[in-house]
Design a protein around this motif. Structure first.
Motif, PDB file in Angstrom:
ATOM      1  N   GLN A  65       0.795  -1.221   0.000  1.00 12.38           N
ATOM      2  CA  GLN A  65       0.000   0.000   0.000  1.00 12.38           C
ATOM      3  C   GLN A  65       0.833   1.281   0.000  1.00 12.38           C
ATOM      4  N   SER A  66       2.079   1.223   0.402  1.00  3.37           N
ATOM      5  CA  SER A  66       2.940   2.399   0.293  1.00  3.37           C
ATOM      6  C   SER A  66       3.283   2.685  -1.162  1.00  3.37           C
ATOM      7  N   LEU A  67       3.040   1.694  -2.021  1.00  6.28           N
ATOM      8  CA  LEU A  67       3.268   1.871  -3.455  1.00  6.28           C
ATOM      9  C   LEU A  67       1.970   2.024  -4.238  1.00  6.28           C
ATOM     10  N   GLU A  68       0.894   1.413  -3.758  1.00  6.65           N
ATOM     11  CA  GLU A  68      -0.370   1.478  -4.482  1.00  6.65           C
ATOM     12  C   GLU A  68      -1.328   2.519  -3.921  1.00  6.65           C
ATOM     13  N   GLY A  69      -1.357   2.693  -2.615  1.00  4.01           N
ATOM     14  CA  GLY A  69      -2.108   3.782  -2.014  1.00  4.01           C
ATOM     15  C   GLY A  69      -3.611   3.655  -1.982  1.00  4.01           C
ATOM     16  N   THR A  70      -4.138   2.446  -2.096  1.00  2.00           N
ATOM     17  CA  THR A  70      -5.597   2.267  -2.002  1.00  2.00           C
ATOM     18  C   THR A  70      -6.070   2.390  -0.558  1.00  2.00           C
ATOM     19  N   TYR A  71      -5.246   1.885   0.378  1.00  2.00           N
ATOM     20  CA  TYR A  71      -5.578   1.913   1.797  1.00  2.00           C
ATOM     21  C   TYR A  71      -4.496   2.659   2.559  1.00  2.00           C
ATOM     22  N   TYR A  72      -4.863   3.220   3.704  1.00  2.00           N
ATOM     23  CA  TYR A  72      -3.879   3.855   4.565  1.00  2.00           C
ATOM     24  C   TYR A  72      -2.895   2.804   5.072  1.00  2.00           C
ATOM     25  N   THR A  73      -1.625   3.122   5.056  1.00  2.40           N
ATOM     26  CA  THR A  73      -0.634   2.200   5.577  1.00  2.40           C
ATOM     27  C   THR A  73      -0.740   2.108   7.093  1.00  2.40           C
ATOM     28  N   TYR A  74      -0.231   1.001   7.621  1.00  2.00           N
ATOM     29  CA  TYR A  74      -0.336   0.714   9.056  1.00  2.00           C
ATOM     30  C   TYR A  74       0.833   1.321   9.817  1.00  2.00           C
ATOM     31  N   GLY A  75       0.528   1.887  10.964  1.00  2.00           N
ATOM     32  CA  GLY A  75       1.565   2.373  11.857  1.00  2.00           C
ATOM     33  C   GLY A  75       1.022   2.481  13.263  1.00  2.00           C
ATOM     34  N   TYR A  76       1.915   2.384  14.240  1.00  6.60           N
ATOM     35  CA  TYR A  76       1.478   2.498  15.629  1.00  6.60           C
ATOM     36  C   TYR A  76       2.688   2.662  16.539  1.00  6.60           C
ATOM     37  N   GLY A  77       2.565   3.566  17.508  1.00  4.73           N
ATOM     38  CA  GLY A  77       3.606   3.715  18.514  1.00  4.73           C
ATOM     39  C   GLY A  77       4.963   4.031  17.917  1.00  4.73           C
ATOM     40  N   ALA A  78       5.948   3.161  18.177  1.00  3.57           N
ATOM     41  CA  ALA A  78       7.312   3.392  17.728  1.00  3.57           C
ATOM     42  C   ALA A  78       7.485   3.156  16.235  1.00  3.57           C
ATOM     43  N   TYR A  79       6.418   2.740  15.582  1.00  4.03           N
ATOM     44  CA  TYR A  79       6.503   2.449  14.152  1.00  4.03           C
ATOM     45  C   TYR A  79       5.537   3.351  13.384  1.00  4.03           C
ATOM     46  N   PRO A  80       6.016   4.509  12.916  1.00  4.20           N
ATOM     47  CA  PRO A  80       5.133   5.391  12.148  1.00  4.20           C
ATOM     48  C   PRO A  80       4.775   4.755  10.812  1.00  4.20           C
ATOM     49  N   ALA A  81       3.554   4.986  10.366  1.00  6.22           N
ATOM     50  CA  ALA A  81       3.122   4.435   9.091  1.00  6.22           C
ATOM     51  C   ALA A  81       4.031   4.944   7.983  1.00  6.22           C
ATOM     52  N   PRO A  82       4.521   4.065   7.122  1.00  4.41           N
ATOM     53  CA  PRO A  82       5.446   4.498   6.070  1.00  4.41           C
ATOM     54  C   PRO A  82       4.765   5.393   5.044  1.00  4.41           C
ATOM     55  N   GLY A  83       5.531   6.319   4.498  1.00  2.79           N
ATOM     56  CA  GLY A  83       5.044   7.164   3.423  1.00  2.79           C
ATOM     57  C   GLY A  83       5.165   6.454   2.092  1.00  2.79           C
ATOM     58  N   ALA A  84       5.039   7.216   1.025  1.00  5.67           N
ATOM     59  CA  ALA A  84       5.067   6.632  -0.315  1.00  5.67           C
ATOM     60  C   ALA A  84       6.437   6.032  -0.616  1.00  5.67           C
ATOM     61  N   GLY A  85       6.442   4.861  -1.227  1.00  2.39           N
ATOM     62  CA  GLY A  85       7.674   4.204  -1.630  1.00  2.39           C
ATOM     63  C   GLY A  85       8.226   4.812  -2.904  1.00  2.39           C
ATOM     64  N   PRO A  86       9.355   4.290  -3.385  1.00  2.00           N
ATOM     65  CA  PRO A  86       9.983   4.844  -4.591  1.00  2.00           C
ATOM     66  C   PRO A  86       9.069   4.747  -5.806  1.00  2.00           C
TER      67      PRO A  86
END
Length: 459
Positions: A65-86
């Motif tokens: 999903q960081s490459l396709e963007g249909t759904y919000y990527t997962y993140g929580y606590g010490a792991y922020p949701a990743p942004g868009a990939g290359p």
């Protein structure tokens, strides 16, 4: 919580996507990794399986999903949701690389099998810069989540010191096995903001209050009757349910069984790769957090198992509980306190997630390995996810290992946790207003052309 939201596409590209017929891609990448992971987990306990599969499937989901963007990527606590990939990176290559990275780290003993699947899946993708970039991105996604979870307490949960209280109403060990994962209630959660708001207590708020209640009498007599090794009132089907859901040593346990159900349902529904990844990520995050809440409650309440209770019915302070020193359960009790039912908690969380995504009334079959030898001993047919969850919970009563109150309260925990995950994670990214208007306008223009004066509609 940081989440990735894809950029707005141009009007022409958006309209083109609306008109283009794109065949759905089956979720084989995701299901194949899930199935292979389960094959490596037959010696692992239910909370651990859910924990590890949550890391696996969240990594696969984020790589996609960081490459396709249909759904919000997962993140929580010490792991922020990743942004868009290359830009231009192949999302399937990223998923494959993420899955392999996670499993090689968590289960290095299966390295050869993981490498084989990794190479096999990647061989179906033509060599290109997109493939190379996808692989590198998938590795990055997986390593970031593994790093964030490295100190979550899962590694210490089995060695946390625990000594049974040993007095009336408190759990007493029923086998030579040590207490099962006594520290798991302190493992970091994946989605819910801690376990405290989801934990529950015995009716009346204490062991003494529950033991003296009419509810305990009803629970006691029910399991004494239906859960006995040689019960005269338990039906053949109820006995089958008890064995089917026992999920003993050498099996994929309760969490594994629900993953098998999810894989079957995803295939039957023809879910795409992205939707299969989303389903399995949500499922395992919900089961992982539900397991953690259940384990926190279990070692907080420390209530005794039916076999101990029935052997001490004459000294529990309740005149309506008759002792039976020779009573034994149909299924051997697991080596942890009784309240709440871990199986009921896990199953309800799973059923709520599956019903939310696929609808509840989905018919399926499931096989169960009863003796842990790797082969299917029983197969049962279900008409809904809720039916399966109800069976899984009642199996503890029929097997003589759980009181009904424990099942009911466990289901409440599972439902509450699953609903939180569904409301806060893995959501669909809404269409930007501008793009939506372009799409609507394009559809209106096309519709207007089809309805021009003198035209005829196809029958």
């Amino acid at each position: 919580m940081l989440r990735f939201r894809p950029p707005v596409s141009s009007a022409i590209a958006a309209l083109g996507l609306l008109l283009m017929a794109v065949p759905a891609v089956r979720g084989d990448i995701v299901s194949d990794w899930n199935a292979l992971a389960l094959s490596q987990m037959t010696g692992v306990e239910s909370p651990q399986i859910a924990h590890d599969l949550a890391i696996l499937q969240a990594s696969i989901f984020n790589a996609n999903q960081s490459l396709e963007g249909t759904y919000y990527t997962y993140g929580y606590g010490a792991y922020p949701a990743p942004g868009a990939g290359p830009a231009g990176a192949d999302s399937q290559a990223a998923m494959i690389a993420a899955a392999n990275t996670v499993m090689q780290y968590l289960y290095s003993g299966g390295s050869t099998d993981f490498t084989s699947l990794y190479n096999s899946q990647l061989s179906g993708i033509a060599n290109s810069q997109a493939k190379t970039d996808g692989i590198a991105w998938g590795v990055t996604i997986a390593n970031n989540l593994l790093s964030a979870r490295s100190a979550d307490g899962a590694g210490d949960a089995s060695t946390t010191p625990y000594t049974p209280v040993g007095t009336i109403g408190y759990w007493q060990q029923t086998s030579t096995a040590g207490a099962l994962l006594p520290g798991w209630g302190s493992v970091g959660t994946f989605a819910i903001p801690g376990t405290g708001a989801y934990m529950t207590t015995l009716p009346g708020g204490s062991i003494t209050s529950y033991l003296q209640s009419s509810q305990y009498v009803a629970d006691y007599n029910q399991v004494k009757d239906l859960g006995a090794a040689f019960s005269a009132t338990r039906t053949l089907d109820q006995t089958s349910q008890a064995y089917f859901w026992a999920a003993g040593d050498g099996t994929v346990k309760m969490t594994g069984m629900w993953n098998q159900i999810a894989q079957t349902a995803a295939t039957a529904a023809g879910l795409s790769t992205a939707d299969t990844a989303r389903l399995l990520a949500t499922l395992n995050v919900a089961m992982a957090d539900a397991s953690t809440v259940a384990m926190a409650t279990i070692y907080d309440q420390q209530f005794w198992r039916p076999e101990t209770a029935i052997a001490n019915g004459d000294i529990d302070g309740n005149a309506s509980t008759d002792v039976d020193s020779f009573w034994a359960p149909l299924i051997s009790s697991p080596s942890l306190p009784e309240y709440v039912s871990l199986g009921a908690t896990i199953s309800e969380a799973a059923a709520v997630v599956l019903a939310s995504y696929l609808g509840d009334n989905v018919a399926f079959s499931l096989g169960s390995d009863i003796n842990g030898d790797g082969s299917i001993d029983l197969t049962r047919n279900f008409t809904s996810f809720s039916q399966a969850a109800n069976e899984a919970g009642m199996a503890g009563v029929y097997g003589g290992t759980q009181f009904m109150t424990s099942v009911t309260d466990g289901k409440t925990i599972g439902s509450n946790v699953a609903n939180y995950v569904l409301a806060n994670d893995f959501a669909l990214v809404p269409e930007p207003a501008g793009a939506a208007l372009v799409l609507l306008g394009g559809a209106w223009l096309l519709g207007g052309r089809r309805r021009r004066p003198g035209s005829r509609r196809a029958a």
